[in-house]
Design a protein around this motif. Structure first.
Motif, PDB file in Angstrom:
ATOM      1  N   LEU A   1       0.705 -11.086  -2.890  1.00  0.00           N
ATOM      2  CA  LEU A   1      -0.595 -11.957  -1.668  1.00  0.00           C
ATOM      3  C   LEU A   1      -0.297 -11.863  -0.581  1.00  0.00           C
ATOM      4  CD1 LEU A   1      -1.977 -14.498  -4.096  1.00  0.00           C
ATOM      5  CD2 LEU A   1      -2.407 -12.247  -4.357  1.00  0.00           C
ATOM      6  N   VAL A   2      -0.609 -11.604   0.563  1.00  0.00           N
ATOM      7  CA  VAL A   2      -0.463 -11.812   2.060  1.00  0.00           C
ATOM      8  C   VAL A   2      -1.747 -12.629   2.490  1.00  0.00           C
ATOM      9  CG1 VAL A   2      -1.043 -10.712   3.892  1.00  0.00           C
ATOM     10  CG2 VAL A   2      -0.130  -9.624   2.356  1.00  0.00           C
TER      11      VAL A   2
ATOM     12  N   VAL B   1      -4.379 -22.254   1.586  1.00  0.00           N
ATOM     13  CA  VAL B   1      -4.065 -21.003   2.009  1.00  0.00           C
ATOM     14  C   VAL B   1      -5.717 -20.075   2.133  1.00  0.00           C
ATOM     15  CG1 VAL B   1      -2.108 -20.386   1.890  1.00  0.00           C
ATOM     16  CG2 VAL B   1      -3.072 -19.510   0.599  1.00  0.00           C
ATOM     17  N   ASN B   2      -5.814 -18.955   2.617  1.00  0.00           N
ATOM     18  CA  ASN B   2      -6.699 -18.189   2.801  1.00  0.00           C
ATOM     19  C   ASN B   2      -6.161 -16.792   2.710  1.00  0.00           C
ATOM     20  OD1 ASN B   2      -8.847 -16.602   3.279  1.00  0.00           O
ATOM     21  ND2 ASN B   2      -9.518 -17.461   5.473  1.00  0.00           N
ATOM     22  N   VAL B   3      -6.244 -15.970   1.470  1.00  0.00           N
ATOM     23  CA  VAL B   3      -5.678 -14.666   1.434  1.00  0.00           C
ATOM     24  C   VAL B   3      -6.384 -13.393   2.013  1.00  0.00           C
ATOM     25  CG1 VAL B   3      -5.205 -13.492  -0.779  1.00  0.00           C
ATOM     26  CG2 VAL B   3      -5.321 -15.712  -1.401  1.00  0.00           C
ATOM     27  N   ARG B   4      -5.713 -12.261   2.363  1.00  0.00           N
ATOM     28  CA  ARG B   4      -6.230 -11.559   2.458  1.00  0.00           C
ATOM     29  C   ARG B   4      -6.020  -9.265   2.444  1.00  0.00           C
ATOM     30  NH1 ARG B   4      -4.236 -12.287   9.317  1.00  0.00           N
ATOM     31  NH2 ARG B   4      -5.689 -14.552   9.910  1.00  0.00           N
ATOM     32  N   GLU B   5      -5.052  -9.590   1.454  1.00  0.00           N
ATOM     33  CA  GLU B   5      -4.135  -8.664   0.943  1.00  0.00           C
ATOM     34  C   GLU B   5      -4.093  -9.578  -1.014  1.00  0.00           C
ATOM     35  OE1 GLU B   5      -2.141  -5.789   3.157  1.00  0.00           O
ATOM     36  OE2 GLU B   5      -3.306  -6.661   4.930  1.00  0.00           O
ATOM     37  N   LEU B   6      -4.191  -8.183  -1.421  1.00  0.00           N
ATOM     38  CA  LEU B   6      -3.366  -8.525  -2.959  1.00  0.00           C
ATOM     39  C   LEU B   6      -2.945  -7.378  -2.730  1.00  0.00           C
ATOM     40  CD1 LEU B   6      -4.651  -9.815  -5.784  1.00  0.00           C
ATOM     41  CD2 LEU B   6      -4.749  -7.354  -5.793  1.00  0.00           C
ATOM     42  N   TYR B   7      -1.507  -6.870  -3.624  1.00  0.00           N
ATOM     43  CA  TYR B   7      -1.302  -5.681  -3.823  1.00  0.00           C
ATOM     44  C   TYR B   7      -1.157  -6.120  -5.317  1.00  0.00           C
ATOM     45  CZ  TYR B   7       2.360  -2.271  -5.545  1.00  0.00           C
ATOM     46  OH  TYR B   7       3.204  -1.031  -5.506  1.00  0.00           O
ATOM     47  N   ASP B   8      -1.943  -4.907  -6.153  1.00  0.00           N
ATOM     48  CA  ASP B   8      -1.143  -5.070  -8.205  1.00  0.00           C
ATOM     49  C   ASP B   8       0.086  -4.177  -8.224  1.00  0.00           C
ATOM     50  OD1 ASP B   8      -2.269  -5.009 -10.435  1.00  0.00           O
ATOM     51  OD2 ASP B   8      -3.923  -3.992 -10.461  1.00  0.00           O
ATOM     52  N   PRO B   9       0.944  -4.846  -8.526  1.00  0.00           N
ATOM     53  CA  PRO B   9       2.064  -3.730  -9.124  1.00  0.00           C
ATOM     54  C   PRO B   9       1.841  -2.948 -10.817  1.00  0.00           C
ATOM     55  CG  PRO B   9       2.337  -6.048  -9.781  1.00  0.00           C
ATOM     56  CD  PRO B   9       0.839  -6.459  -8.341  1.00  0.00           C
ATOM     57  N   ALA B  10       0.390  -3.089 -10.910  1.00  0.00           N
ATOM     58  CA  ALA B  10       0.620  -2.326 -12.268  1.00  0.00           C
ATOM     59  C   ALA B  10      -0.654  -1.269 -12.041  1.00  0.00           C
ATOM     60  CB  ALA B  10      -0.785  -3.725 -13.566  1.00  0.00           C
TER      61      ALA B  10
ATOM     62  N   THR C   1      -2.002  -0.144  -6.470  1.00  0.00           N
ATOM     63  CA  THR C   1      -2.541  -0.447  -5.111  1.00  0.00           C
ATOM     64  C   THR C   1      -2.979  -1.961  -4.520  1.00  0.00           C
ATOM     65  OG1 THR C   1      -4.160  -1.329  -6.707  1.00  0.00           O
ATOM     66  CG2 THR C   1      -4.544   0.717  -6.735  1.00  0.00           C
ATOM     67  N   PHE C   2      -3.195  -1.193  -3.295  1.00  0.00           N
ATOM     68  CA  PHE C   2      -3.144  -2.687  -1.607  1.00  0.00           C
ATOM     69  C   PHE C   2      -4.860  -3.065  -2.041  1.00  0.00           C
ATOM     70  CE2 PHE C   2       0.116  -1.349  -0.433  1.00  0.00           C
ATOM     71  CZ  PHE C   2       1.635  -2.961  -0.063  1.00  0.00           C
ATOM     72  N   SER C   3      -5.410  -4.108  -1.974  1.00  0.00           N
ATOM     73  CA  SER C   3      -6.763  -4.499  -1.371  1.00  0.00           C
ATOM     74  C   SER C   3      -7.040  -5.626  -0.390  1.00  0.00           C
ATOM     75  CB  SER C   3      -7.488  -4.832  -3.393  1.00  0.00           C
ATOM     76  OG  SER C   3      -7.316  -3.815  -4.204  1.00  0.00           O
ATOM     77  N   LYS C   4      -8.009  -5.079  -0.087  1.00  0.00           N
ATOM     78  CA  LYS C   4      -8.330  -6.634   1.150  1.00  0.00           C
ATOM     79  C   LYS C   4      -9.526  -7.229   0.054  1.00  0.00           C
ATOM     80  CE  LYS C   4      -7.351  -4.834   5.208  1.00  0.00           C
ATOM     81  NZ  LYS C   4      -6.607  -5.379   6.090  1.00  0.00           N
ATOM     82  N   VAL C   5      -8.704  -8.535  -0.008  1.00  0.00           N
ATOM     83  CA  VAL C   5     -10.082  -9.220  -0.948  1.00  0.00           C
ATOM     84  C   VAL C   5      -9.969 -11.184   0.262  1.00  0.00           C
ATOM     85  CG1 VAL C   5      -8.649  -8.734  -2.817  1.00  0.00           C
ATOM     86  CG2 VAL C   5      -7.717 -10.481  -1.643  1.00  0.00           C
ATOM     87  N   HIS C   6     -10.981 -11.495  -0.668  1.00  0.00           N
ATOM     88  CA  HIS C   6     -10.973 -13.203   0.201  1.00  0.00           C
ATOM     89  C   HIS C   6     -11.207 -14.168  -0.484  1.00  0.00           C
ATOM     90  CE1 HIS C   6     -14.662 -12.934  -0.626  1.00  0.00           C
ATOM     91  NE2 HIS C   6     -15.016 -11.298  -0.196  1.00  0.00           N
TER      92      HIS C   6
END
Length: 168
Positions: free
Chosen positions: A36-37, A55-64, A67-72
């Motif tokens: 998470l970023v 924290v306010n999460v901006r990005e998520l990387y799913d290792p499975a 993929t990178f995703s913009k999340v909130h």
């Protein structure tokens, strides 16, 4: 009148339901470990032996899926020890978001939902500060004023007179 009240009650219930999507951090609760970023958007809550980071999460990387995703979404992170994190720090962490617990007469989940927090993270496996001062400029300025005021009061008034300022 009764029909209107029933309709309004149903509407309120529907509005309070949380239809999570993949763009929401809570969608990933209880499904594994992610990178998470996030930005620390409130002053760290330093306790004895641990700190809570809001924290306010901006990005998520799913290792499975790789993929990178913009999340909130907002998360509460419990970090062991009292490490040096500040308001406005942009951090990267590897962690497993969880749904807050709800048991007995006290529901931690409902308590956090009132603060718009739907994910909690206990002891992330890695955490790294990427950049400083990435939060709201007003919040950063207000935090500096708060620290300056506390430092000034501690310098002017020794203990126990300055003990009441501990809340600053």
């Amino acid at each position: 009148l009764l029909a209107i009240l029933i309709f309004l009650g149903g509407l309120r219930y529907a509005i309070n339901q949380n239809p999570w999507t993949p763009a929401d951090l809570a969608w990933y609760n209880d499904h594994g470990t992610y990178e998470l970023v996030a930005v620390i958007d409130k002053s760290p809550d330093i306790r004895e032996g641990y700190s809570n980071l809001h924290v306010n999460v901006r990005e998520l990387y799913d290792p499975a899926n790789m993929t990178f995703s913009k999340v909130h979404g907002t998360a509460l992170i419990r970090v062991q020890g009292n490490l040096d994190y500040d308001l406005g720090d942009l951090i990267r962490l590897s962690a497993a978001p969880k749904t807050p617990s709800s048991s007995g007469s006290f529901s931690y989940r409902e308590y956090l939902e009132h603060q718009w927090i739907y994910s909690i993270i206990y002891s992330p496996t890695s955490i790294q500060v990427l950049q400083k001062d990435q939060g709201s400029k007003f919040d950063l300025w207000l935090e500096k004023v708060r620290h300056f005021a506390a430092k000034t009061i501690y310098a002017l008034y020794p203990q126990p007179e300055s003990g009441g300022v501990q809340i600053l």
